[in-house]
Write a protein that holds these residues in place. Sequence first.
Motif, PDB file in Angstrom:
ATOM      1  N   PHE A 132       0.884  -1.179   0.000  1.00 12.08           N
ATOM      2  CA  PHE A 132       0.000   0.000   0.000  1.00 12.08           C
ATOM      3  C   PHE A 132       0.913   1.218   0.000  1.00 12.08           C
ATOM      4  O   PHE A 132       1.805   1.320   0.849  1.00 12.08           O
ATOM      5  CB  PHE A 132      -0.857  -0.043   1.275  1.00 12.08           C
ATOM      6  CG  PHE A 132      -1.988   0.955   1.370  1.00 12.08           C
ATOM      7  CD1 PHE A 132      -2.487   1.627   0.261  1.00 12.08           C
ATOM      8  CD2 PHE A 132      -2.579   1.205   2.607  1.00 12.08           C
ATOM      9  CE1 PHE A 132      -3.550   2.517   0.386  1.00 12.08           C
ATOM     10  CE2 PHE A 132      -3.637   2.090   2.740  1.00 12.08           C
ATOM     11  CZ  PHE A 132      -4.113   2.749   1.625  1.00 12.08           C
ATOM     12  N   GLY A 156      -6.153  12.064   2.447  1.00 12.43           N
ATOM     13  CA  GLY A 156      -7.368  11.255   2.288  1.00 12.43           C
ATOM     14  C   GLY A 156      -7.356  10.320   1.086  1.00 12.43           C
ATOM     15  O   GLY A 156      -8.310   9.574   0.875  1.00 12.43           O
ATOM     16  N   SER A 195       3.075  -1.237   8.298  1.00 16.68           N
ATOM     17  CA  SER A 195       4.007  -0.206   8.788  1.00 16.68           C
ATOM     18  C   SER A 195       3.315   0.592   9.893  1.00 16.68           C
ATOM     19  O   SER A 195       2.086   0.579  10.012  1.00 16.68           O
ATOM     20  CB  SER A 195       4.385   0.714   7.633  1.00 16.68           C
ATOM     21  OG  SER A 195       3.221   1.414   7.204  1.00 16.68           O
ATOM     22  N   SER A 247      -1.598   3.199  12.035  1.00 15.16           N
ATOM     23  CA  SER A 247      -2.267   4.432  12.461  1.00 15.16           C
ATOM     24  C   SER A 247      -3.483   4.712  11.562  1.00 15.16           C
ATOM     25  O   SER A 247      -4.550   5.103  12.036  1.00 15.16           O
ATOM     26  CB  SER A 247      -1.239   5.568  12.411  1.00 15.16           C
ATOM     27  OG  SER A 247      -1.872   6.792  12.408  1.00 15.16           O
TER      28      SER A 247
HETATM   29  N1  ACO Z   1       2.686   9.392  10.108  1.00 14.71           N
HETATM   30  C1  ACO Z   1       1.756   8.765  10.868  1.00 14.71           C
HETATM   31  N2  ACO Z   1       0.540   8.376  10.413  1.00 14.71           N
HETATM   32  C2  ACO Z   1       0.282   8.587   9.108  1.00 14.71           C
HETATM   33  C3  ACO Z   1       1.205   9.217   8.254  1.00 14.71           C
HETATM   34  C4  ACO Z   1       2.440   9.616   8.805  1.00 14.71           C
HETATM   35  N3  ACO Z   1       3.385  10.252   8.076  1.00 14.71           N
HETATM   36  N4  ACO Z   1       0.661   9.294   7.023  1.00 14.71           N
HETATM   37  C5  ACO Z   1      -0.587   8.745   7.094  1.00 14.71           C
HETATM   38  N5  ACO Z   1      -0.810   8.324   8.354  1.00 14.71           N
HETATM   39  C6  ACO Z   1      -2.058   7.708   8.876  1.00 14.71           C
HETATM   40  C7  ACO Z   1      -2.594   8.583  10.009  1.00 14.71           C
HETATM   41  O1  ACO Z   1      -3.496   7.834  10.779  1.00 14.71           O
HETATM   42  C8  ACO Z   1      -3.334   9.659   9.235  1.00 14.71           C
HETATM   43  O2  ACO Z   1      -4.266  10.383  10.030  1.00 14.71           O
HETATM   44  P1  ACO Z   1      -3.771  11.765  10.721  1.00 14.71           P
HETATM   45  O3  ACO Z   1      -3.200  12.603   9.609  1.00 14.71           O
HETATM   46  O4  ACO Z   1      -5.020  12.331  11.326  1.00 14.71           O
HETATM   47  O5  ACO Z   1      -2.719  11.368  11.737  1.00 14.71           O
HETATM   48  C9  ACO Z   1      -4.030   8.831   8.193  1.00 14.71           C
HETATM   49  O6  ACO Z   1      -3.089   7.776   7.861  1.00 14.71           O
HETATM   50  C10 ACO Z   1      -4.350   9.652   6.968  1.00 14.71           C
HETATM   51  O7  ACO Z   1      -5.206   8.930   6.132  1.00 14.71           O
HETATM   52  P2  ACO Z   1      -5.103   9.106   4.547  1.00 14.71           P
HETATM   53  O8  ACO Z   1      -4.769  10.504   4.189  1.00 14.71           O
HETATM   54  O9  ACO Z   1      -6.332   8.499   3.948  1.00 14.71           O
HETATM   55  O10 ACO Z   1      -3.843   8.145   4.278  1.00 14.71           O
HETATM   56  P3  ACO Z   1      -2.659   8.303   3.208  1.00 14.71           P
HETATM   57  O11 ACO Z   1      -3.179   8.841   1.923  1.00 14.71           O
HETATM   58  O12 ACO Z   1      -1.507   9.007   3.838  1.00 14.71           O
HETATM   59  O13 ACO Z   1      -2.255   6.755   2.980  1.00 14.71           O
HETATM   60  C11 ACO Z   1      -0.524   5.198   3.673  1.00 14.71           C
HETATM   61  C12 ACO Z   1      -1.834   5.943   4.058  1.00 14.71           C
HETATM   62  C13 ACO Z   1      -0.769   4.310   2.444  1.00 14.71           C
HETATM   63  C14 ACO Z   1      -0.104   4.306   4.862  1.00 14.71           C
HETATM   64  C15 ACO Z   1       0.554   6.251   3.336  1.00 14.71           C
HETATM   65  O14 ACO Z   1       0.810   7.032   4.476  1.00 14.71           O
HETATM   66  C16 ACO Z   1       1.858   5.667   2.834  1.00 14.71           C
HETATM   67  O15 ACO Z   1       2.026   5.419   1.654  1.00 14.71           O
HETATM   68  N6  ACO Z   1       2.844   5.454   3.723  1.00 14.71           N
HETATM   69  C17 ACO Z   1       4.169   4.979   3.337  1.00 14.71           C
HETATM   70  C18 ACO Z   1       4.143   3.527   2.871  1.00 14.71           C
HETATM   71  C19 ACO Z   1       3.525   2.605   3.888  1.00 14.71           C
HETATM   72  O16 ACO Z   1       3.848   2.640   5.074  1.00 14.71           O
HETATM   73  N7  ACO Z   1       2.611   1.720   3.402  1.00 14.71           N
HETATM   74  C20 ACO Z   1       1.960   0.673   4.184  1.00 14.71           C
HETATM   75  C21 ACO Z   1       2.789  -0.549   4.052  1.00 14.71           C
HETATM   76  S1  ACO Z   1       2.249  -1.910   5.021  1.00 14.71           S
HETATM   77  C22 ACO Z   1       1.279  -2.888   4.012  1.00 14.71           C
HETATM   78  O17 ACO Z   1       1.069  -2.547   2.908  1.00 14.71           O
HETATM   79  C23 ACO Z   1       0.643  -4.153   4.507  1.00 14.71           C
END
Ligand code: ACO
Length: 191
Positions: free
Chosen positions: A118, A128, A154, A159
């Motif tokens: 993801f 979002g 991750s 979160s």
């Molecule tokens: N730090 C902590 N929490 C985070 C962060 C961050 N930098 N970015 C997103 N989140 C979480 C939080 O809960 C956040 O809510 P908040 O801003 O109120 O704290 C929430 O996600 C936001 O939701 P969206 O905007 O819908 O999520 P987003 O578009 O950021 O997608 C994702 C989430 C895919 C995890 C993204 O942050 C990402 O690509 N991260 C890096 C790669 C990763 O870790 N992928 C998951 C791998 S594990 C697996 O695939 C099984």
Amino acid sequence: MEFPFDINQLFSERVSVLDQTLVGGRKSAGRPDLQAHIATVIDELGRASAKAQHLPAPITSASKMQSQRHQLYLLKDGESNGGRGVVVGFLKVGYKKLFLLDLQGVHIEVEPLCVLDFYIAENLQRHGYGMELFDFMLQHKNLEPVLMAYDRPSPKFLSFLAKHYCLTQSVPQVNNFVVFEGFFFNRSAAQ
Ligand code: ACO
């Protein structure tokens, strides 16, 4: 994520569902040139995701997609980049046979849909888009997130699951998969 070709030509919908065939929509079927571009996009996304998760090697690539029965949901923003579109991110899911410990610590064999990879482009995270993609997949699969298993999630993803789907109580496992309490409560109803 920008590419030196037209993303809208490759992917007709805002969210495309790709499988082993790597066809992104009506236009790319039977067009090896467009499918080569789709492969470039998937390889690039896989590399970026691995980097973001500090993995030694990508777990998503075009060749892996072609050899495994996984589905990849790809989200684009068709209006950016002067109308050529940008790729916002992807979500990869697939069924896996797993041995999990239930709430009593008893091993059970299940084959849930698992989130395998993801990624949302760095500059677009926390806007979002992740939820948009995840909700699309849930509707497409007609599934509740509590019935899924998560492969090595991750901290950001944990979160995300807590915030959007109230998934907080995980059940300890001896493998890399995470499942939440309701996975076992809802099991008999789901099968
Ligand atoms: N730090 C902590 N929490 C985070 C962060 C961050 N930098 N970015 C997103 N989140 C979480 C939080 O809960 C956040 O809510 P908040 O801003 O109120 O704290 C929430 O996600 C936001 O939701 P969206 O905007 O819908 O999520 P987003 O578009 O950021 O997608 C994702 C989430 C895919 C995890 C993204 O942050 C990402 O690509 N991260 C890096 C790669 C990763 O870790 N992928 C998951 C791998 S594990 C697996 O695939 C099984």
